[in-house]
Design a protein around this motif. Structure first.
Motif, PDB file in Angstrom:
ATOM      1  N   ALA A 118      38.381  49.418  23.238  1.00 15.82           N
ATOM      2  CA  ALA A 118      39.647  48.988  23.849  1.00 15.82           C
ATOM      3  C   ALA A 118      40.069  49.914  24.988  1.00 15.82           C
ATOM      4  O   ALA A 118      40.644  49.458  25.988  1.00 15.82           O
ATOM      5  CB  ALA A 118      40.731  48.937  22.788  1.00 15.82           C
ATOM      6  N   GLN A 120      38.397  51.156  27.137  1.00 12.11           N
ATOM      7  CA  GLN A 120      37.658  50.905  28.378  1.00 12.11           C
ATOM      8  C   GLN A 120      38.416  49.937  29.292  1.00 12.11           C
ATOM      9  O   GLN A 120      37.980  49.656  30.403  1.00 12.11           O
ATOM     10  CB  GLN A 120      36.241  50.376  28.097  1.00 12.11           C
ATOM     11  N   PHE A 121      39.556  49.417  28.800  1.00 16.89           N
ATOM     12  CA  PHE A 121      40.409  48.587  29.664  1.00 16.89           C
ATOM     13  C   PHE A 121      40.794  49.370  30.919  1.00 16.89           C
ATOM     14  O   PHE A 121      41.003  48.792  31.979  1.00 16.89           O
ATOM     15  CB  PHE A 121      41.692  48.185  28.927  1.00 16.89           C
ATOM     16  N   PHE A 124      38.356  48.769  33.777  1.00 16.88           N
ATOM     17  CA  PHE A 124      38.389  47.470  34.448  1.00 16.88           C
ATOM     18  C   PHE A 124      39.755  47.174  35.070  1.00 16.88           C
ATOM     19  O   PHE A 124      39.841  46.425  36.039  1.00 16.88           O
ATOM     20  CB  PHE A 124      37.920  46.384  33.472  1.00 16.88           C
ATOM     21  N   TYR A 127      39.391  48.887  38.237  1.00 19.27           N
ATOM     22  CA  TYR A 127      38.448  48.094  39.051  1.00 19.27           C
ATOM     23  C   TYR A 127      39.207  46.992  39.792  1.00 19.27           C
ATOM     24  O   TYR A 127      39.063  46.832  41.015  1.00 19.27           O
ATOM     25  CB  TYR A 127      37.381  47.499  38.133  1.00 19.27           C
ATOM     26  N   ALA A 128      40.044  46.274  39.035  1.00 20.35           N
ATOM     27  CA  ALA A 128      40.803  45.180  39.653  1.00 20.35           C
ATOM     28  C   ALA A 128      41.777  45.724  40.698  1.00 20.35           C
ATOM     29  O   ALA A 128      41.927  45.143  41.782  1.00 20.35           O
ATOM     30  CB  ALA A 128      41.544  44.394  38.578  1.00 20.35           C
ATOM     31  N   LEU A 131      39.968  46.691  43.864  1.00 21.88           N
ATOM     32  CA  LEU A 131      39.633  45.502  44.670  1.00 21.88           C
ATOM     33  C   LEU A 131      40.845  45.040  45.452  1.00 21.88           C
ATOM     34  O   LEU A 131      40.747  44.642  46.615  1.00 21.88           O
ATOM     35  CB  LEU A 131      39.160  44.364  43.758  1.00 21.88           C
ATOM     36  N   ALA A 371      29.956  50.617  29.317  1.00 24.94           N
ATOM     37  CA  ALA A 371      30.680  50.036  30.455  1.00 24.94           C
ATOM     38  C   ALA A 371      29.994  50.404  31.777  1.00 24.94           C
ATOM     39  O   ALA A 371      29.856  49.562  32.674  1.00 24.94           O
ATOM     40  CB  ALA A 371      32.123  50.527  30.458  1.00 24.94           C
ATOM     41  N   ILE A 374      27.051  48.245  32.262  1.00 23.56           N
ATOM     42  CA  ILE A 374      27.407  46.878  32.681  1.00 23.56           C
ATOM     43  C   ILE A 374      27.723  46.856  34.179  1.00 23.56           C
ATOM     44  O   ILE A 374      27.243  45.996  34.930  1.00 23.56           O
ATOM     45  CB  ILE A 374      28.624  46.366  31.884  1.00 23.56           C
ATOM     46  N   LEU A 375      28.522  47.819  34.615  1.00 18.84           N
ATOM     47  CA  LEU A 375      28.880  47.868  36.044  1.00 18.84           C
ATOM     48  C   LEU A 375      27.636  48.036  36.911  1.00 18.84           C
ATOM     49  O   LEU A 375      27.498  47.401  37.954  1.00 18.84           O
ATOM     50  CB  LEU A 375      29.855  49.023  36.294  1.00 18.84           C
TER      51      LEU A 375
END
Lengths: 380, 306
Positions: A118, A120-121, A124, A127-128, A131, A371, A374-375
């Protein structure tokens, strides 16, 4: 006489004084700041001292072509920097971490693994956000990993996805790891009630040596088959743990967890510091990375704490988890677990949460490596 | 016996031939440039049209003995010389031929030139099997190349599927490369806000750790059951010769509790006497003691008893 003056003039051209500008001076001041925090305040001294001194080394103004700078191909510093640039220091550090880590807390209560997931939210979430402010997906992925609170992983991923930003990302990751005791407690207090903070958890059961031995093997197979791109980190982490737990490779475990990790930590710290050369580091992007790094840490802490609260809805009375260990899902081992313990003791002086918090803490190491894999798989 | 040998040898020969043919069939016409006025020059400083072949396989392919042609009725127009080490194309590598009608300039100079609307053929060493063909567009223009969008991928019948006018010429190198879209660029288009990526990645992280959690929940249950069995067996005294539960299976809390209880008991009942002796490290006068004897610290050399 004329020749001597000419030589002296030429020598002056080579000196740092002749090549200095305010950017280098500012970076040296930042390096000194790191040294102050590391030596005087004892905030992550093992990291901040080498990085701080590395910043100073890397920002001595140089006359180009002397073959001494970290970015000058063939220089000694450049050769040492290849471990960062090519990403082979981080897996070695992971092997040492594996050889130092006791996964007992996690094995005795496997549901704590989910807290590590959890948290690891943060990765991301950042990440968002990255961006949103205009970074490319590869850069955003490299910045997001700061939220994993894992310096070696951040270096490994940024060397692959955004080498130009690696200095800023690495320094940011290590700085926030040092600032865990400052960043996390207010968020933990904000998101929990007094009643939740005094939840007493069941003492962890005894874990047999066999379980400890099979954990790294099964752990590696499970994670590596799902995320093969994380093999360098996961493989070395679990291998390090296996040589510790197997009981028959004590010398290897001692080397991995002692001299080897120390050597690599010195090299990674000093070269990452050197890589923050003023002309490459002092950009608006670096400021944005520091901002996003702080946010990713906050989101990760929120993610962990809120997930525990959510998880408690499904757990019976007596089996509930103290949400103060949710912050430990970020993999800053053992600092974030220590923060959980300190906060827990503030509200119940007999409620020692350290052992419980170590579970999500080491799960965070696995989670952040997954994670990162995955990235890497999606963006490289 | 001899006949078996012949069968084996001929079988191996056939196999090697078929393998060789199979390797040659991995070659593709990858890129062509017809009118070269300012593009790359050959070794003689000349601007000529060129064609590029690509080895799609993961093994080395020798194209020596194969044919190139731009005439369907004369597939054996240009034979690629045999015995030149340079005709051995390494895995996933390219080879360039200059279509300059000057074959005496070397292995890689053909005896024909290319023209728009031609069809170019690459033929196997048998001189009959067309491995690849491509129809050159009639409006290709000067210094423009036509080739496969991705190296080696696309049609082999000459219908142009998978081919395109390339943005830049790339003789002896990948058609897609620095200009190709990276995964990051594709992600920027398909998932500009990062929501799909975040959801996917978090699901994978959770999946990996949930699987691990499930496995270790069951491993833990098994382990606890095994420990209970061991301790039950010891308690009942089924086998008194066996030692009690292993030290590692008893938690440190249990040891701490036992030690504390004993301490409290001894303090409260004053049962703990003060010993009249003490263990010291003081040197004694005794010159020999089994404690300090080296004999007991050395490994005995095994002796063979006859």
């Amino acid at each position: 006489m004329e020749n001597i003056i000419q030589n002296l003039g030429q020598f002056w051209e080579y000196t740092g004084f002749a090549n200095a500008n305010y950017q280098y001076i500012l970076m040296i001041a930042i390096g000194l700041g790191f040294l102050y925090l590391g030596i005087k305040k004892e905030w992550e001294p093992m990291l901040l001292v080498p990085i701080g001194f590395g910043i100073i080394i890397g920002n001595i103004p140089l006359f180009p072509g002397l073959q001494v700078g970290v970015y000058e191909e063939g220089s000694v510093l450049n050769i040492l920097y290849q471990g960062v640039r090519q990403g082979f220091y981080p897996p070695l550090i992971f092997m040492g971490i594996g050889a130092m880590t006791d996964f007992s807390a996690l094995i005795s209560n496997p549901k704590l693994l989910l807290i590590g997931a959890a948290a690891q939210f943060g990765i991301f979430g950042a990440y968002a956000l990255a961006l949103l402010i205009g970074f490319t997906p590869a850069e955003a992925g490299a910045i997001g990993i700061i939220g994993g609170a894992d310096g070696p992983t951040a270096i490994f991923l940024s060397s692959r996805l955004a080498p130009d930003l690696m200095g800023a990302i690495a320094v940011s990751a290590y700085s926030y790891m040092a600032l865990v005791p400052v960043i996390q407690p207010p968020i933990m207090r904000l998101l929990t009630t007094k009643k939740e903070r005094v939840i007493r958890m069941k003492p962890p059961r005894t874990v047999s040596p066999t379980e400890k031995k099979i954990f790294p093997i099964i752990g590696f197979l499970c994670t590596a088959f799902i995320v093969p791109s994380g093999i360098p980190l996961l493989g070395m982490l679990f291998f390090g743990n296996l040589i510790k737990e197997s009981g028959v490779t004590r010398r290897l475990a001692n080397t991995a967890s002692g001299p080897l990790i120390d050597i690599v930590t010195i090299l990674i710290g000093i070269t990452v510091g050197c890589s923050t050369q003023a002309d490459k580091f002092l950009q608006l992007k670096s400021v944005e990375i520091f901002g996003l790094g702080a946010l990713s840490f906050m989101i990760a802490t929120c993610g962990g704490v809120l997930f525990v609260k959510f998880f408690n809805l499904f757990l019976k009375e007596g089996n509930k988890i103290n949400p103060l260990i949710g912050n430990a899902g970020v993999s800053a081992v053992p600092d974030s677990a220590r923060v959980s313990n300190i906060e827990g003791l503030k509200y119940d002086p007999k409620n020692y949460l350290l052992m419980h918090a170590m579970g999500p803490n080491v799960a965070g190491v696995i989670g952040s490596a997954v994670a990162a894999g995955i990235l890497l798989g999606f963006l490289s | 016996m001899k006949s078996i040998k012949y069968i084996l040898v001929s079988g191996l020969l056939l196999l090697s031939l078929s393998l060789s043919a199979q390797h040659q069939s991995s070659m593709r016409i990858n890129e062509i440039l017809v009118t070269n006025t300012s593009d790359f020059q050959d070794d003689f400083g000349q601007h000529n049209g060129w064609l590029e072949l690509f080895n799609t396989s993961y093994g080395t392919v020798d194209v020596g003995g194969c044919f190139l042609s731009n005439d369907r009725n004369n597939l054996k127009m240009y034979i690629i010389p045999k015995g030149d080490v340079l005709t051995k194309i390494k895995p996933r590598q390219h080879i360039l031929f200059w279509a300059d009608n000057q074959p005496y300039r070397g292995t890689f100079h053909t005896n024909f030139t290319l023209a728009e609307s031609d069809t170019l053929f690459f033929i196997s060493s048998d001189g009959r099997t067309i491995i690849d063909a491509i129809a050159i567009p009639k409006d290709l223009g000067e210094n423009k190349s036509y080739g496969r969008i991705q190296d080696g991928i696309g049609s082999i019948t000459g219908d142009g599927e998978g081919y395109a006018y390339l943005d830049r010429t790339s003789p002896s190198t990948n058609n897609y490369g620095v200009d190709a879209e990276t995964k990051s660029m594709i992600m920027a288009k398909t998932d500009p806000h990062g929501s799909i990526m975040s959801l996917t990645a978090m699901s994978v992280v959770f999946l990996a750790l949930i699987i691990l959690a499930i496995i270790f929940t069951y491993v833990g249950k098994l382990s606890v059951r095994k420990m209970q069995k061991t301790s039950d067996a010891t308690a009942v005294g089924k086998d008194e010769s066996k030692p009690a539960a292993k030290v590692s299976e008893v938690s440190s809390e249990t040891f701490a509790a036992i030690a504390l209880a004993l301490h409290l008991y001894s303090v409260e009942n004053e049962t703990h006497d003060d010993e009249s002796f003490a263990i010291t490290m003081t040197h004694t006068d005794r010159t020999y003691s089994p404690w300090s004897s080296k004999i007991y610290g050395l490994r005995q050399t095994p002796q063979i008893k006859k």
